[in-house]
Design an enzyme around this catalytic site. Structure first.
Site, PDB file in Angstrom:
ATOM      1  N   LYS B  76      29.216 -36.888  44.229  1.00 21.27           N
ATOM      2  CA  LYS B  76      28.535 -35.637  43.868  1.00 21.27           C
ATOM      3  C   LYS B  76      27.190 -35.613  44.585  1.00 21.27           C
ATOM      4  CE  LYS B  76      27.191 -32.894  39.795  1.00 21.27           C
ATOM      5  NZ  LYS B  76      27.196 -32.810  38.317  1.00 21.27           N
ATOM      6  N   SER B 151      29.181 -28.790  35.962  1.00 15.47           N
ATOM      7  CA  SER B 151      28.576 -28.653  37.272  1.00 15.47           C
ATOM      8  C   SER B 151      29.253 -29.503  38.358  1.00 15.47           C
ATOM      9  CB  SER B 151      27.102 -29.051  37.186  1.00 15.47           C
ATOM     10  OG  SER B 151      26.992 -30.436  36.906  1.00 15.47           O
ATOM     11  N   SER B 175      29.511 -31.705  32.139  1.00 11.07           N
ATOM     12  CA  SER B 175      29.719 -31.469  33.572  1.00 11.07           C
ATOM     13  C   SER B 175      30.723 -32.384  34.271  1.00 11.07           C
ATOM     14  CB  SER B 175      28.379 -31.558  34.314  1.00 11.07           C
ATOM     15  OG  SER B 175      27.632 -30.388  34.100  1.00 11.07           O
TER      16      SER B 175
END
Lengths: 479, 483, 95
Positions: B76, B151, B175
């Site tokens: 990420k 997210s 998330s």
């Protein structure tokens, strides 16, 4: 109307840790810009703080030395505001639960009285960087080497009633933190900084007046001046029908005035909240007890001991304990010289202090060691040289590496104590000045000093003064 | 090659069926071919991946390989990667070449894993749909008109489309779990403090936790073994030994007590999703679990409390993005204030600005007690609810998300509606508990995730419970048609 | 809880966020809606409850006082918007 001044002081001491409070970057002063600012100090994305154990120990030391409460559970908070020298946009400080609270410092005032000044709290926090205002084509330069240097902020109660009292408190605190070895006390380099909260109120009024916070105070002299200027300004303002506005004011040493700080005019809203990156700091009694054992003798204890042990006056002792190094110097000198402590104190507080001052040196950098000074004092005590000659020897000693005895010998400074030699010198002077002798004998006693001077001059100051006195008196009396 | 799980790839590498170079090239090729449909990567680290693969193959040849050696992993873009652009999905970090590695990145490097690329995400991890990225929305591989969740939406889409066998995520309010649910993945948010946050760009420091996303519980267990561990650089990381999470995957589930919080099965839950979850509960009963009804009475306040605590922390955490030392600086600032205001005003997106402002307000003089302090007290109540629950049951089970993947744009103009996507996940963050989302079925062709929550530091057991379920179901093996 | 435009501007200033005059009404309404939503918290009486700042009940670990970070100025400043003579440049700071 009679006015009373009320002063509270906030002192920021940089702690003498090797590394920063929350990072492993060095804290040394004077490095090239931004070479001691690591990713954490720079507030890089993703970095996290880890607390330096030494900063905690130092805070405990301070707390113990001012009889304060050491919080078993203290919390770091974020103080949020934007400023280029504050990389994260917040300062890690302490707000609701400081590490040290409710202590006091007893200070000895000039009139011989002792006053207790309350210390509300002392908390750990990180220092900010520095803005360089030299012009870079209309820009300022930011150096973040100082960012993250550990500070302890010591907040007093508004207990001081004059600039003089404030200075005594500051000097006592200055000595204390240096004794504790937690701060080098260097005001030029900003290791020991002070903000003063000053207000005035009619004498007898119990409610506090509106205060102004004075900043940029980097020497004891300036602090005293700034406070006095501010007191006068506030009184004049109120007496002229005005009111004091609570604000931060900057002291301008060149103009000797205070003026409001422009950039921080707006009321700040620091939005303190517990720093989620740091956990509550737990301090166990065992650690406090351990630190207590490491505490050195503190200035006041030392002052009392010196008075008792060496029969010094309160004044002499208080001057000697103004720094731990000075007191150590004194004790080392006395120990080696085996002369009266009073003589040593006089020399250290007099001749030596003046010479250090002239050369802008700390006691630790004195070119004359306690052993050398002890040699000198011993030669005074055993009448090898007079006090006056000793001053000349001191001057030579300051510049050279020679021993005291060799200076005395080489320069022929040994005191004349041979009474026949002294008599001879006196006879010569009396013979050369028959008129003065006659005047003296007809009652002009004051001329005695003239004869002493003449003999001293002739001997290069080497005649033992006591002997000279005795013999001269006899001779003049016609004996 | 791309259909293999991490465990299968690792076994193949050890058996010399293929090399890390071959695996890496296969995934890089897939990214090149397919990611234009998904937008799941912000940066593809082709050069780095080749280098890493070379090192991994050398390790494998020497016989000193670790479980993840040679496995390509997508990171990420919230984890700082030295020398590689790290954007956090924001314009304000569009030019930010991280000068250091996050601890998680270091751990993967030491494990010999291959850095495939940096995945798209909601800006600063603020969002539940991945529509809040400066780099554009990510599409859900199960339906390109729908969001992948957020997210960690880029990580979820990439793994679901098998552009990467596994990816990291971070979970502040759901998330990892919510995008895992919406993309049919297995995702785990560890106990707060289990995975170092150092180098993971902070959104809300007391809630953020990094974790793995993959297709199976076994893969997640392998990845967690790399990520978990005490870090001296993170004061909030916990000094507890890391077990071998794969060692207990096959333990029996007989006798485990599963609690169903009645608040998770109320009117707000889509009836079709409820059916899917009920079927999963039946499977657990077959595996020997006992089912108990429990209550988490204060959890309904988790979303309001979260939307005070998280913005408050973010308002302070994001103050460092000021255009002075790194990142975006506005053009021709006329003075210092202009530099701050425009760099931040132009550099941050709408949702980030909203949250910074809410947080600023919640901490400001006169409002602190009513908002921030109040929320932190509710947080304690929620945490106490869990304490009570875990004195009765071993695990808590429910839906991960109240709906399946929603359409792009469907909720983007209604912040509250968006915030409620995380209604079941947020409580675990407030309490710091570990949680997982596991594929449990489909509604109208879209994946449904089941959430499992455990007590503090019970990740090994959670993975065991998830793995047990995956041994008797094959939902996690389903893949989107066009990928 | 309804915010006013003045309050929104004050918040934006505290947070150093430039917002367009035209966007102010939008912020006013969105932020007010969010504050209304979080006001649900008032349903519970939390009078005697201790606030919880950290999920885990642990205390701060302390690091030894050692210098571990070398000078990396060149690396750090290679990503800075504006530097000169090793300093970060910003528009003039006025005190």
């Amino acid at each position: 109307m009679k006015w009373e001044t009320v002063i509270g002081l906030e002192v920021h001491c940089q702690l003498t840790t090797k590394s920063k409070i929350f990072s492993g970057a060095a804290t040394a002063y004077g490095a090239a810009p931004n070479t001691q600012a690591c990713a954490i100090d720079l507030g890089m994305p993703g970095v996290l703080p880890v607390l330096n154990i030494e900063a905690v120990h130092m805070a405990i030391k301070l707390g113990l030395s001012i009889d304060a409460t050491i919080s078993p559970h203290s919390v770091f908070a974020r103080k949020n505001y934007f400023y280029p020298d504050l990389p994260k946009g917040y300062q890690i400080s302490q707000f609701e639960l400081p590490i040290v609270s409710q202590g006091h410092l007893d200070i000895d005032l000039e009139d011989g009285t002792r006053k207790r000044v309350g210390i509300t709290r002392a908390h750990l926090e990180e220092d900010a960087g520095k803005s360089m205002h030299e012009d870079f084509n209309g820009m300022s330069g930011i150096d973040l080497n100082r960012a993250g240097t550990p500070l302890i902020e010591i907040v007093s109660e508004p207990d001081m009633r004059s600039a003089k009292e404030a200075i005594v408190y500051l000097k006592s605190l200055h000595a204390l933190v240096r004794y504790l070895g937690i701060c080098d006390g260097n005001m030029q380099e900003g290791s020991f900084r002070c903000d003063a909260n000053v207000s005035v109120r009619p004498l007898g009024e119990s409610k506090l007046g509106t205060r102004c916070e004075l900043k940029n105070l980097n020497s004891f002299r300036f602090i005293e001046r700034a406070i006095n200027f501010e007191i006068a300004r506030q009184i004049e303002l109120i007496e002229g029908g005005g009111t004091v506005i609570q604000q931060t004011r900057l002291y301008d040493a060149d103009k000797n005035e205070t003026r409001p700080l422009r950039s921080k005019e707006e009321a700040n809203d620091y939005r303190y909240f517990p720093d989620p990156d740091l956990l509550p700091v737990a301090i166990e009694q065992a650690l406090i007890d351990k630190v207590r054992l490491e505490l050195p003798e503190l200035p006041q204890q030392k002052c009392e001991r010196l008075q008792k042990q060496y029969e010094l006056s309160a004044y002499d002792a208080s001057v000697l304990v103004s720094s731990r190094e000075l007191a150590d110097y004194f004790e080392a000198t006395v120990k080696q010289a085996q002369v009266s402590a009073k003589l040593a104190a006089n020399w250290i507080n007099g001749e030596l202090a003046a010479a250090l001052n002239r050369h802008n040196l700390e006691i630790t950098a004195s070119p004359i060691t306690p052993a050398q000074l002890a040699d000198l004092l011993r030669r005074i005590a055993d009448n090898t040289i007079s006090g006056k000659i000793a001053k000349s020897v001191f001057e030579i000693l300051w510049e050279s590496k020679e021993s005291v005895d060799s200076i005395i010998e080489k320069q022929g400074l040994r005191q004349v104590t041979d009474s026949s030699a002294i008599e001879k010198m006196i006879d010569d002077i009396l013979a050369a000045n028959p008129q003065h002798v006659a005047e003296y004998r007809s009652g002009k006693d004051k001329l005695f000093g003239f004869f002493v001077g003449q003999v001293m001059k002739a001997s290069g100051g080497k005649v033992n003064p006591q002997q000279l006195n005795d013999v001269l008196k006899k001779k003049l009396a016609g004996q | 090659m791309h259909n293999h799980t991490i465990a299968e790839l690792a076994a193949g590498l050890k058996a010399k069926k293929f090399s890390s170079k071959e695996i890496t090239e296969a995934f890089l090729k897939r990214i090149k071919e397919l990611d234009n449909k998904l937008n799941s990567f912000i940066t593809v680290c082709e050069e780095q991946a080749h280098k890493d693969a070379q090192i991994a193959d050398a390790m494998l040849a020497k016989g000193n390989a670790k479980p993840l050696t040679g496995i390509p992993i997508a990171q990420k873009d919230i984890f700082c990667t030295q020398g590689i652009k790290t954007t956090c999905g924001s314009k304000i970090l569009d030019n930010f070449i991280a000068p250091y590695d996050a601890t998680t990145i270091t751990h993967y490097k030491q494990a010999g894993a291959v850095l495939l690329g940096k995945t798209n995400m909601d800006e600063f991890a603020m969002g539940s749909s991945n529509e809040n990225s400066f780099y554009g929305p990510v599409k859900n591989p199960w339906d390109l008109n729908r969001v992948p969740g957020g997210s960690s939406g880029g990580s979820a889409a990439a793994v679901a489309a098998r552009l990467a066998p596994g990816a990291t995520g971070t979970d502040t309010g759901g998330s990892i779990r919510q995008p895992a649910a919406l993309c049919n993945l297995t995702g785990l948010k560890p106990t707060y403090g289990r995975v170092s946050r150092y180098g993971m760009i902070a959104f809300a420091s007391s809630l953020d936790q990094g974790g793995p996303m993959a297709r199976t519980a076994e893969d997640v267990a392998m990845m967690l073994g790399v990520m978990a561990g005490f870090d001296t650089k993170d004061s909030t990381s916990v000094d507890k030994p890391v077990p071998d999470y794969t060692a207990t995957l096959n333990d029996s589930l007989a006798g485990i007590k599963i609690g169903l919080p009645k608040e998770f099965f109320n009117a707000g839950l889509d009836a079709n999703i409820a059916k899917v979850i009920e079927a999963a509960i039946k499977e657990y009963e077959k595996l020997g679990a006992t089912i108990h009804s429990i209550s988490l009475p204060n959890c309904e306040l988790s979303v309001p409390a979260y939307y005070v605590v998280a913005p408050a922390e973010c308002s302070s955490n994001l103050a460092r993005f000021d255009g002075v030392r790194y990142g975006f600086r506005c053009a021709n600032p006329k003075d210092l204030e202009d530099l701050y205001k425009r760099s931040r005003g132009e550099g941050f997106g709408a949702e980030v600005k909203r949250r910074i402002m809410i947080g600023t307000y919640a901490l400001s003089a006169g409002y602190y007690d009513a908002y921030y302090l109040k929320a932190q007290k509710i947080r304690r109540l929620i945490s106490d609810d869990f304490r009570q629950a875990f004195s009765q049951v071993d695990f808590i089970l429910g839906p991960t998300s109240p709906s399946t993947a929603f359409k792009i744009g469907e909720k983007s103009n209604d912040p509250i509606k968006m915030y409620l996507s995380d209604i079941y996940t947020i409580a675990a963050n407030l309490a710091g508990l570990p949680g997982m989302s596991i594929p449990a079925g489909f509604v109208d062709g879209l994946p449904v995730g089941m959430q499992l929550l455990g007590n503090y530091f019970t990740e090994a057991r959670l993975l065991n419970v998830a793995h047990g379920y995956q041994q008797v179901t094959d939902w996690h093996k389903k893949t989107p048609e066009n990928f | 809880m309804s915010l006013t435009a003045v309050e929104v501007k004050k918040i934006a200033h505290l947070a150093r966020l430039a917002i367009n005059e035209a966007d102010t009404p939008k912020y006013v309404s969105e932020l007010s809606t969010i504050l209304d939503f979080v006001a649900q918290m008032d349903k519970v009486d939390t009078g005697s409850i201790l606030p919880m700042a950290h999920p885990l009940d642990v205390t701060q670990r302390l690091r030894a006082d050692e210098v571990t970070e070398p000078n990396q100025r060149e690396l750090f400043q290679s990503i800075a918007p504006s530097v000169e003579s090793g300093l970060y440049l910003v528009p003039q700071v006025i005190e």
